[in-house]
Motif scaffolding. Structure first.
Motif, PDB file in Angstrom:
ATOM      1  N   PRO A 114       0.880  -1.278  -0.016  1.00 53.77           N
ATOM      2  CA  PRO A 114       0.066   0.111   0.070  1.00 53.77           C
ATOM      3  C   PRO A 114       0.734   1.312   0.073  1.00 53.77           C
ATOM      4  CG  PRO A 114       0.061  -1.313   2.200  1.00 53.77           C
ATOM      5  CD  PRO A 114       0.680  -2.035   1.130  1.00 53.77           C
ATOM      6  N   ALA A 115       2.175   1.349   0.555  1.00 61.23           N
ATOM      7  CA  ALA A 115       3.007   2.471   0.504  1.00 61.23           C
ATOM      8  C   ALA A 115       3.234   2.837  -1.015  1.00 61.23           C
ATOM      9  CB  ALA A 115       4.228   2.099   1.469  1.00 61.23           C
ATOM     10  N   ALA A 116       3.490   1.756  -1.717  1.00 54.08           N
ATOM     11  CA  ALA A 116       3.834   2.273  -3.050  1.00 54.08           C
ATOM     12  C   ALA A 116       2.649   2.976  -3.843  1.00 54.08           C
ATOM     13  CB  ALA A 116       3.981   0.839  -3.875  1.00 54.08           C
ATOM     14  N   VAL A 117       1.455   2.771  -3.495  1.00 51.32           N
ATOM     15  CA  VAL A 117       0.502   3.350  -4.158  1.00 51.32           C
ATOM     16  C   VAL A 117       0.120   4.621  -3.622  1.00 51.32           C
ATOM     17  CG1 VAL A 117      -2.134   3.038  -4.458  1.00 51.32           C
ATOM     18  CG2 VAL A 117      -0.779   1.021  -4.397  1.00 51.32           C
ATOM     19  N   VAL A 118       0.420   4.789  -2.271  1.00 50.93           N
ATOM     20  CA  VAL A 118       0.201   6.111  -1.449  1.00 50.93           C
ATOM     21  C   VAL A 118       1.262   7.030  -1.933  1.00 50.93           C
ATOM     22  CG1 VAL A 118       0.059   7.310   0.756  1.00 50.93           C
ATOM     23  CG2 VAL A 118      -1.183   4.975   0.458  1.00 50.93           C
ATOM     24  N   ASP A 119       2.510   6.522  -1.751  1.00 53.16           N
ATOM     25  CA  ASP A 119       3.593   7.305  -2.513  1.00 53.16           C
ATOM     26  C   ASP A 119       3.373   7.770  -3.546  1.00 53.16           C
ATOM     27  OD1 ASP A 119       4.638   7.033   0.374  1.00 53.16           O
ATOM     28  OD2 ASP A 119       6.273   5.452  -0.411  1.00 53.16           O
ATOM     29  N   LEU A 120       2.806   7.242  -4.646  1.00 49.69           N
ATOM     30  CA  LEU A 120       2.790   7.788  -6.179  1.00 49.69           C
ATOM     31  C   LEU A 120       1.615   8.581  -6.091  1.00 49.69           C
ATOM     32  CD1 LEU A 120       3.973   7.073  -8.695  1.00 49.69           C
ATOM     33  CD2 LEU A 120       2.159   5.499  -9.149  1.00 49.69           C
ATOM     34  N   VAL A 121       0.444   8.341  -5.404  1.00 50.33           N
ATOM     35  CA  VAL A 121      -0.610   9.432  -5.272  1.00 50.33           C
ATOM     36  C   VAL A 121      -0.249  10.781  -4.830  1.00 50.33           C
ATOM     37  CG1 VAL A 121      -2.665   9.855  -4.102  1.00 50.33           C
ATOM     38  CG2 VAL A 121      -2.515   7.532  -5.070  1.00 50.33           C
ATOM     39  N   ARG A 122       0.921  10.587  -3.626  1.00 52.50           N
ATOM     40  CA  ARG A 122       1.198  11.825  -3.173  1.00 52.50           C
ATOM     41  C   ARG A 122       2.110  12.597  -4.160  1.00 52.50           C
ATOM     42  NH1 ARG A 122       2.745   9.594   1.080  1.00 52.50           N
ATOM     43  NH2 ARG A 122       1.054  10.263   2.468  1.00 52.50           N
ATOM     44  N   THR A 123       3.169  11.796  -4.715  1.00 53.73           N
ATOM     45  CA  THR A 123       4.365  12.614  -5.310  1.00 53.73           C
ATOM     46  C   THR A 123       3.901  12.974  -6.635  1.00 53.73           C
ATOM     47  OG1 THR A 123       5.011  10.388  -5.811  1.00 53.73           O
ATOM     48  CG2 THR A 123       6.064  11.280  -4.380  1.00 53.73           C
ATOM     49  N   GLU A 124       2.766  12.246  -7.268  1.00 57.48           N
ATOM     50  CA  GLU A 124       2.224  12.659  -8.644  1.00 57.48           C
ATOM     51  C   GLU A 124       0.983  13.390  -8.636  1.00 57.48           C
ATOM     52  OE1 GLU A 124       3.919  12.250 -11.439  1.00 57.48           O
ATOM     53  OE2 GLU A 124       5.582  11.032 -10.444  1.00 57.48           O
ATOM     54  N   ARG A 125       0.496  13.609  -7.295  1.00 52.42           N
ATOM     55  CA  ARG A 125      -0.867  14.410  -7.186  1.00 52.42           C
ATOM     56  C   ARG A 125      -1.621  13.982  -8.036  1.00 52.42           C
ATOM     57  NH1 ARG A 125      -0.934  18.420  -4.373  1.00 52.42           N
ATOM     58  NH2 ARG A 125      -2.701  19.346  -5.437  1.00 52.42           N
ATOM     59  N   VAL A 126      -1.938  12.617  -7.673  1.00 50.30           N
ATOM     60  CA  VAL A 126      -3.116  12.162  -8.400  1.00 50.30           C
ATOM     61  C   VAL A 126      -4.512  12.324  -8.245  1.00 50.30           C
ATOM     62  CG1 VAL A 126      -4.390   9.724  -8.496  1.00 50.30           C
ATOM     63  CG2 VAL A 126      -1.838   9.758  -8.802  1.00 50.30           C
ATOM     64  N   ASP A 127      -5.237  12.465  -9.159  1.00 46.78           N
ATOM     65  CA  ASP A 127      -6.696  13.205  -8.751  1.00 46.78           C
ATOM     66  C   ASP A 127      -7.668  12.146  -8.501  1.00 46.78           C
ATOM     67  OD1 ASP A 127      -6.214  15.939  -9.070  1.00 46.78           O
ATOM     68  OD2 ASP A 127      -5.765  15.276 -11.239  1.00 46.78           O
ATOM     69  N   VAL A 128      -7.449  10.975  -9.192  1.00 47.56           N
ATOM     70  CA  VAL A 128      -8.362   9.645  -9.248  1.00 47.56           C
ATOM     71  C   VAL A 128      -7.562   8.486  -9.040  1.00 47.56           C
ATOM     72  CG1 VAL A 128     -10.321   8.553 -10.350  1.00 47.56           C
ATOM     73  CG2 VAL A 128     -10.258  10.919 -10.621  1.00 47.56           C
ATOM     74  N   LEU A 129      -7.979   7.733  -8.244  1.00 49.72           N
ATOM     75  CA  LEU A 129      -7.535   6.402  -7.971  1.00 49.72           C
ATOM     76  C   LEU A 129      -8.597   5.251  -8.143  1.00 49.72           C
ATOM     77  CD1 LEU A 129      -5.177   4.399  -7.279  1.00 49.72           C
ATOM     78  CD2 LEU A 129      -5.741   4.884  -4.969  1.00 49.72           C
ATOM     79  N   VAL A 130      -8.347   4.331  -9.127  1.00 50.16           N
ATOM     80  CA  VAL A 130      -9.346   2.963  -9.048  1.00 50.16           C
ATOM     81  C   VAL A 130      -8.339   1.761  -8.701  1.00 50.16           C
ATOM     82  CG1 VAL A 130     -10.919   4.087 -10.611  1.00 50.16           C
ATOM     83  CG2 VAL A 130      -8.961   2.993 -11.734  1.00 50.16           C
ATOM     84  N   VAL A 131      -9.138   1.106  -7.943  1.00 51.77           N
ATOM     85  CA  VAL A 131      -8.169  -0.225  -7.649  1.00 51.77           C
ATOM     86  C   VAL A 131      -9.006  -1.454  -7.892  1.00 51.77           C
ATOM     87  CG1 VAL A 131      -6.716   0.946  -5.851  1.00 51.77           C
ATOM     88  CG2 VAL A 131      -8.955   0.361  -5.051  1.00 51.77           C
ATOM     89  N   GLN A 132      -8.484  -2.576  -8.205  1.00 52.37           N
ATOM     90  CA  GLN A 132      -8.920  -3.846  -8.277  1.00 52.37           C
ATOM     91  C   GLN A 132      -8.549  -4.597  -7.332  1.00 52.37           C
ATOM     92  OE1 GLN A 132      -7.055  -3.057 -11.495  1.00 52.37           O
ATOM     93  NE2 GLN A 132      -8.932  -1.280 -11.351  1.00 52.37           N
ATOM     94  N   GLU A 133      -9.109  -6.018  -6.885  1.00 51.75           N
ATOM     95  CA  GLU A 133      -8.983  -7.042  -5.959  1.00 51.75           C
ATOM     96  C   GLU A 133      -8.544  -6.277  -4.752  1.00 51.75           C
ATOM     97  OE1 GLU A 133      -6.306 -10.003  -7.149  1.00 51.75           O
ATOM     98  OE2 GLU A 133      -7.057  -9.927  -9.292  1.00 51.75           O
TER      99      GLU A 133
END
Length: 329
Positions: A114-133
């Motif tokens: 989960p840290a890889a996901v949150v770090d990318l959301v933070r550093t790349e200023r993600v606006d929308v995240l969709v996740v599967q499984e």
């Protein structure tokens, strides 16, 4: 027994035809859309098959076998025509609306870091995240790491195992729901309409059709792809992103694109970057089964693929520009 020159020539010709035949069959299956049974899995590797067709062509040319060389050239040219455009950027619509950065990630039944996901959301200023499984434990870990503060609006369906799905957003959402597919795995797909400042609302859905991992599963795979929401080119903007378990060499995915979607990766020349594999230690070459499909009125600025430790998939980050407004019907 001495082999005559005529005999050697017949042997050489036979070898050439035997070498050309597999590629010719592959090209026919791809162009004719014969993705049935075991061909479903095979066609995912069409970009690699293209490379394989070069050897029969070179062999036929070296042995000066005219007709095998002609057929081999047609086969190679055919596969070049369907594969290479994904590596070439295409013209984008001229739009002046807001930019949206969308990330999709398959969490492999919650096993992904989960840290890889949150770090990318933070550093790349993600606006929308969709996740599967997406699982309850994954939801808890993502929020513990601060995802609830980065993307406070969400519509989630965490489920133990692989069926879960989720959508997170920086901007307010409305009309959220969960689509339950009829495939053998019962995958679900979270969706919602995101209110993006400076642009029309856009509907986003986390896609996850069934995987054609065995011949008896291909019917579910085909049904789940057919059940995906079509684009609405005369109506609201829509984005469909996630693990499609299909490449652009599969007919059902191409049929979905024809409703009015554009594959974001292919639009910027990144359509051959592998997003899945190897799996479970098997030496499977990477294939592109994760996609961001966008309304053809949306401009794709950039697409990048990022590793996701703990998952057999990689994340896709797409930078998209929305139109400032839609014409009145």
């Amino acid at each position: 027994m001495k082999i005559t020159d005529a005999g050697r020539r017949r042997i050489g010709t036979t070898i050439c035809w035997l070498a050309v035949a597999p590629g010719a069959g592959w090209a026919l299956a791809r162009v004719a859309g014969l993705d049935r049974g075991p061909l479903v899995q095979l066609l995912a590797f069409t970009p690699y098959a293209l490379l394989g067709t070069l050897l029969p062509l070179l062999l036929a040319l070296a042995l000066r076998r005219r007709w095998p060389a002609v057929v081999a050239a047609v086969v190679t040219t055919t596969l070049v025509a369907v594969v290479v455009p994904r590596a070439l950027p295409s013209a984008q619509p001229a739009v002046t609306g807001a930019t949206v950065r969308l990330l999709t990630a398959n969490l492999l039944a919650g096993a992904a870091d989960p840290a890889a996901v949150v770090d990318l959301v933070r550093t790349e200023r993600v606006d929308v995240l969709v996740v599967q499984e997406f699982t309850p434990s994954a939801q808890a870990e993502l929020d513990r790491l601060g995802l609830d503060r980065l993307l406070p609006y969400r519509h989630l369906n965490p489920v133990v195992g692989t069926p879960g799905s989720g959508l997170y957003a920086r901007h307010p959402i409305s009309g959220g729901g969960i689509r339950t597919l009829r495939g053998g795995w019962g995958f679900t797909q979270a969706y919602a309409t995101v209110a993006v400042p400076g642009a029309p609302e856009v509907r986003v859905e986390s896609a996850h059709p069934a995987a054609p991992y065995a011949v008896d599963q291909t019917g579910y795979w085909r049904a789940d792809l057919a059940a995906q929401p079509p684009a609405t080119p005369q109506g609201a903007l829509s984005i469909l992103a996630g693990d499609f378990n299909a490449t652009l060499d599969h007919g059902p995915l191409r049929a979905l694109l024809r409703t009015g979607y554009v594959d974001a990766g292919a639009a910027v020349g990144a359509g051959l970057v592998g997003t899945w594999g190897p799996y479970d230690g098997d030496r499977i070459p990477p294939v592109t089964i994760d996609h961001v499909l966008v309304d053809r009125r949306i401009a794709v600025r950039d697409v990048t693929v990022h590793p996701l430790p703990g998952s057999d998939h990689r994340m896709i980050l797409a930078e998209l520009a929305l139109p400032h407004a839609l014409p009145r019907p």
